[in-house]
Scaffold this active site. Structure first.
Site, short mmCIF file in Angstrom:
data_model
loop_
_atom_site.label_atom_id
_atom_site.label_comp_id
_atom_site.label_asym_id
_atom_site.label_seq_id
_atom_site.Cartn_x
_atom_site.Cartn_y
_atom_site.Cartn_z
N ALA A 1 0.87 -1.18 0.00
CA ALA A 1 0.00 0.00 0.00
C ALA A 1 0.90 1.23 0.00
O ALA A 1 1.85 1.30 0.80
CB ALA A 1 -0.91 0.00 1.23
N SER B 1 1.82 -3.05 8.29
CA SER B 1 0.83 -2.02 8.57
C SER B 1 -0.55 -2.54 8.18
O SER B 1 -0.68 -3.41 7.31
CB SER B 1 1.14 -0.73 7.79
OG SER B 1 2.39 -0.20 8.17
N TRP C 1 0.60 4.14 1.13
CA TRP C 1 0.60 4.92 2.37
C TRP C 1 1.35 4.22 3.50
O TRP C 1 1.58 4.81 4.56
CB TRP C 1 -0.83 5.20 2.83
CG TRP C 1 -1.69 3.98 2.94
CD1 TRP C 1 -2.56 3.52 2.02
CD2 TRP C 1 -1.74 3.06 4.05
NE1 TRP C 1 -3.18 2.36 2.46
CE2 TRP C 1 -2.69 2.06 3.69
CE3 TRP C 1 -1.10 2.97 5.27
CZ2 TRP C 1 -2.99 1.01 4.54
CZ3 TRP C 1 -1.40 1.92 6.11
CH2 TRP C 1 -2.34 0.95 5.75
N CYS C 2 1.69 2.96 3.32
CA CYS C 2 2.29 2.15 4.39
C CYS C 2 3.77 2.47 4.54
O CYS C 2 4.53 2.47 3.56
CB CYS C 2 2.08 0.67 4.07
SG CYS C 2 2.94 -0.43 5.20
N TYR C 3 4.19 2.70 5.76
CA TYR C 3 5.59 3.01 6.05
C TYR C 3 6.49 1.83 5.70
O TYR C 3 7.55 2.00 5.07
CB TYR C 3 5.73 3.38 7.53
CG TYR C 3 7.16 3.46 8.00
CD1 TYR C 3 7.96 4.58 7.70
CD2 TYR C 3 7.74 2.43 8.74
CE1 TYR C 3 9.28 4.66 8.12
CE2 TYR C 3 9.04 2.49 9.18
CZ TYR C 3 9.81 3.60 8.86
OH TYR C 3 11.12 3.67 9.28
#
Length: 539
Positions: free
Chosen positions: A205, A358, A207-209
């Site tokens: 994803a 995440s 947005w995932c760190y």
């Protein structure tokens, strides 16, 4: 003269016949002293007879007496049954006292919970309390089984051990320019999975760190593998990637709940005809370029270049990789087992947890069905039978949540829902008195439950808040002695006989008195026979 040894005397106005010595020289009387002694002894025993016989000639049967006897017999049987029922009944006394448990005693919590939408891959059981205890992802006493949306098991136990800890989450570079991996979508995923014997896919994803940490090393490793094993010339392995924010349905189909998730698909198929067991795995190893390349080399080490042959039959001897585990077969999980906690307020939390992944809170659904959630030791068959015998006093709330379901239909309104249960526990101890000592028969924990659904911005979880009470209920069983039962039975028999005899005696006496009175006042002529009546003409 005939029996000189038999004399009749009068003692205190009572006639008695005694055997005396008499004429000891009488012929044929050598046993006279012994017979005299036996007669004296038997007469003394008969003097203490409580049940003296009445000659049958002096008794008279009557119809009223027979009816009264039948009624008395029925009354005896009825009262005997009542007394027997009272003797067999459980008599208890209940009191509330301070909990007598020792300070070092732990409380066992047994549970069996089914989550139709929570994957076993990341399902974690955590325990915490007010004293600062915090245990995460308990696996020693917890088992997990993959289930479908209908709560039906789809295979054997999932993940016998804990997930390995990832220390290297990527290369220490800011950015890597280049796309070594192939972008996959729902349109071309199946074709690629059937084309290559080994297809390694990174579900991520943006947005995932952790996904962003993995991206440079993943692309670099994919480029190295592409150069070593050319997809056109070699065709044994290919690395791909799927953006789960764009390919939502594809990620749901493969039960992706944490990012990034690296899946390894073998032999161009994701299913085996082996009890529904998936033939693809999840990668939990290190995520730097060197570790990724080494893992990919291991996957293709035993695969010859004739990849299309192995796509149809499994003849490869792959080594066991501790960083690789079977991927979840379905999106649901059944969690069962037990944990031990201190007897202080605390919580049991079940959630999706990982130190290297995440989660999208809007995609996590913790709806669940409770099969068992109880406190204390598990009851043996003997204790269970004892519990059934004492059911009116204990056992009503031993497993209050059993059979309850808490289902949340996912949508925009019901996203990010945490389900919390508040349990207040009371210990019930049953003891019995034997020889003036207390013997513990049964010990159980009952609780009340209140549940609520809470919307949160964080990843949804299921919380079981428990609070043991400092007081306990003491139920003492008071057994009845058998001698008391026998005494009551004798009292019933004697009492009914006495009560039944007295009215009959008084009724018989009164009737006889009335008969005698009637005869007394009746005219003489009617009472005397004609031949005894005096004649007026005779002098």
């Amino acid at each position: 003269d005939t029996y000189p040894w038999l004399d009749a005397i009068n003692i205190e106005g009572k006639a008695a016949v005694l055997w005396t010595l008499g004429d000891l020289s009488a012929p044929g009387r050598s046993d006279t002293p012994a017979r005299c002694h036996a007669m004296i002894s038997s007469s003394k025993l008969k003097s203490v007879d409580f049940y003296r016989k009445i000659p049958r000639d002096l008794t008279e049967a009557s119809l009223s007496g027979a009816g009264l006897s039948i009624f008395a017999a029925l009354a005896m049987v009825f009262l005997f049954g009542m007394e027997l029922s009272s003797y067999l009944a459980v008599n208890t006394t209940t009191s509330v006292i301070v909990d007598r448990s020792s300070d070092g005693e732990f409380l066992r919590i047994d549970f069996n919970l089914s989550f139709p939408a929570l994957s076993c891959e990341f399902a974690s059981v955590d325990v915490s309390d007010v004293l600062g205890t915090n245990r995460l992802n308990i696996t020693k006493t917890v088992r997990k089984f993959s289930i479908d949306r209908n709560l039906v098991p789809t295979g054997s136990e999932f993940h016998a051990g804990p997930i390995p800890t990832v220390n290297k989450h990527g290369d220490d570079v800011e950015e890597y320019h280049g796309d070594g991996s192939v972008a996959l979508s729902s349109r071309n995923f199946d074709s690629y999975s059937h084309l290559y014997p080994v297809l390694v896919v990174n579900f991520y994803a943006p947005w995932c760190y952790w996904s962003n940490r993995l991206k440079p090393s993943w692309e670099k490793a994919a480029q190295i593998i592409r150069e070593r094993y050319d997809p056109e010339m070699d065709g044994r392995i290919l690395l791909g990637k799927v953006d789960c924010t764009e390919e939502v349905e594809l990620c749901k189909r493969h039960h992706i709940q944490g990012y990034p998730s690296i899946r390894i698909f073998h032999k161009g198929s994701d299913m085996k005809e082996n009890q529904g067991h998936h033939d693809h795995d999840s990668y939990y190893g290190e995520r730097d370029t060197e570790s990724l390349v080494a893992a990919m080399e291991t996957y293709v080490a035993n695969i010859p270049k004739e990849a299309h042959v192995l796509a149809l039959e499994d003849k490869s001897n792959r080594t066991v990789d501790p960083a690789k585990r079977p991927a979840p077969m379905t999106g649901g999980c059944r969690i069962e087992g037990f944990v031990r906690v201190k007897k202080v307020p605390g919580s049991v939390v079940i959630s999706a947890r990982s130190g290297s992944h995440s989660f999208d809170p809007s995609q996590i659904n913790v709806s669940h069905y409770v099969t068992t959630f109880s406190f204390g030791k598990r009851l043996s068959s003997k204790m269970f039978n004892e519990l059934k015998r004492l059911f009116p006093y204990v056992g009503g709330h031993h497993d209050r949540l059993a059979g309850q379901s808490y289902i949340v239909k996912h949508g925009d309104v019901n996203a990010n829902v945490t389900i919390e249960h508040y349990l207040q526990i009371v210990k019930t101890e049953l003891v019995t008195l034997r020889y003036a000592k207390e013997l513990k028969v049964l010990e159980e924990y009952e609780y009340t439950a209140h549940s609520s659904l809470v919307h949160s911005f964080y990843v949804p979880v299921v919380k079981f808040h428990f609070e043991p009470s400092p007081m306990q209920v003491l139920v003492t069983e008071l057994p009845k002695s058998f001698s008391h039962f026998i005494t009551n039975v004798c009292a019933i028999i004697g009492g009914v006989f006495t009560v039944g005899t007295s009215p009959y005696y008084y009724f018989h006496t009164i009737s006889k008195s009335i008969e005698y009175t009637w005869l007394m006042f009746e005219p003489v002529n009617s009472r005397w026979p004609e031949y005894l009546t005096p004649s007026c003409t005779t002098r």
